[in-house]
Motif scaffolding. Structure first.
Motif, PDB file in Angstrom:
ATOM      1  N   GLY A 120     -37.705  28.576  83.344  1.00 13.70           N
ATOM      2  CA  GLY A 120     -37.761  30.123  83.821  1.00 13.70           C
ATOM      3  C   GLY A 120     -38.395  31.095  82.343  1.00 13.70           C
ATOM      4  N   CYS A 121     -38.777  30.109  81.555  1.00 12.77           N
ATOM      5  CA  CYS A 121     -39.485  30.771  80.361  1.00 12.77           C
ATOM      6  C   CYS A 121     -41.062  31.504  80.725  1.00 12.77           C
ATOM      7  N   THR A 122     -41.139  32.570  80.391  1.00  9.63           N
ATOM      8  CA  THR A 122     -42.489  33.257  80.740  1.00  9.63           C
ATOM      9  C   THR A 122     -43.417  33.195  79.434  1.00  9.63           C
ATOM     10  N   GLU A 123     -42.942  32.679  78.213  1.00  9.61           N
ATOM     11  CA  GLU A 123     -43.696  32.531  77.199  1.00  9.61           C
ATOM     12  C   GLU A 123     -42.914  31.555  76.178  1.00  9.61           C
ATOM     13  N   VAL A 124     -43.607  30.921  75.493  1.00  7.72           N
ATOM     14  CA  VAL A 124     -43.385  30.175  74.325  1.00  7.72           C
ATOM     15  C   VAL A 124     -43.849  30.293  72.955  1.00  7.72           C
ATOM     16  N   MET A 125     -43.006  30.562  72.100  1.00  3.90           N
ATOM     17  CA  MET A 125     -43.723  30.988  70.652  1.00  3.90           C
ATOM     18  C   MET A 125     -43.548  29.464  69.685  1.00  3.90           C
ATOM     19  N   LEU A 126     -44.249  29.357  68.837  1.00  2.00           N
ATOM     20  CA  LEU A 126     -44.055  28.238  67.935  1.00  2.00           C
ATOM     21  C   LEU A 126     -44.530  28.603  66.688  1.00  2.00           C
ATOM     22  N   LEU A 127     -43.690  28.260  65.771  1.00  2.00           N
ATOM     23  CA  LEU A 127     -43.579  28.656  64.360  1.00  2.00           C
ATOM     24  C   LEU A 127     -44.358  27.316  63.584  1.00  2.00           C
ATOM     25  N   ARG A 152     -39.279  41.085  81.108  1.00  2.00           N
ATOM     26  CA  ARG A 152     -40.073  40.352  82.067  1.00  2.00           C
ATOM     27  C   ARG A 152     -39.374  39.942  83.293  1.00  2.00           C
ATOM     28  N   GLY A 153     -38.603  41.100  83.831  1.00  2.11           N
ATOM     29  CA  GLY A 153     -37.731  40.672  85.066  1.00  2.11           C
ATOM     30  C   GLY A 153     -36.685  39.698  84.685  1.00  2.11           C
TER      31      GLY A 153
END
Length: 148
Positions: A111-118, A73-74
């Motif tokens: 600058g995160c383009t996605e965040v995952m959560l467990l 993602r760049g």
């Protein structure tokens, strides 16, 4: 209610808070030297953030946000949120929502383009909160393997 990063003098409160998160057998006692070593590693790593909510002069909730630089993602980073926990005495006050909203905003600003959560498979109350915040359980499949 104050949202901020944890301080070294609050580590004992944090470990006590984890008893509201997981089974006692998952929380073996950690020697003081190892606690200090872990804290030093956290302090040296600009990509690891232990966020807490302080209420009534104690830690009421916490989570960990880790951000990782990436060549996808760049060159944008991605984030992972783990160990979301609210002290049972402070539940139903919207603390998890506030803490996660803060963590997401922090991730976007990094600058995160996605965040995952467990999350634990059977924690349906928490899952409802996550979905209301826009997390999509159908976007990815998560896997976990523990050390044998």
């Amino acid at each position: 209610m104050i949202i901020r990063e944890i301080r070294e003098d609050e580590i004992e409160q944090l470990t006590e808070l984890y008893f509201h998160y997981t089974k006692k057998e998952n929380l073996p006692e950690i020697p003081k030297e190892k606690i200090k070593s872990i804290w030093n590693e956290i302090q040296k790593n600009p990509c690891v953030h232990y966020f807490v909510i302080e209420s009534e002069n104690q830690i009421a909730a916490s989570c960990i946000l880790s951000t990782t630089p990436s060549f996808i993602r760049g060159g944008s980073a991605y984030g992972v949120i783990e160990h979301v926990v609210t002290d049972s005495r402070f539940r139903k006050r919207g603390f998890a929502k506030e803490l996660l909203t803060y963590s997401l905003e922090y991730a976007w600003n990094q600058g995160c383009t996605e965040v995952m959560l467990l999350s634990g498979f059977d924690d349906t109350g928490a899952h409802r909160i996550y979905e209301k915040l826009g997390f999509d359980r159908h976007e990815r499949i998560g896997f976990i393997k523990f050390k044998p």
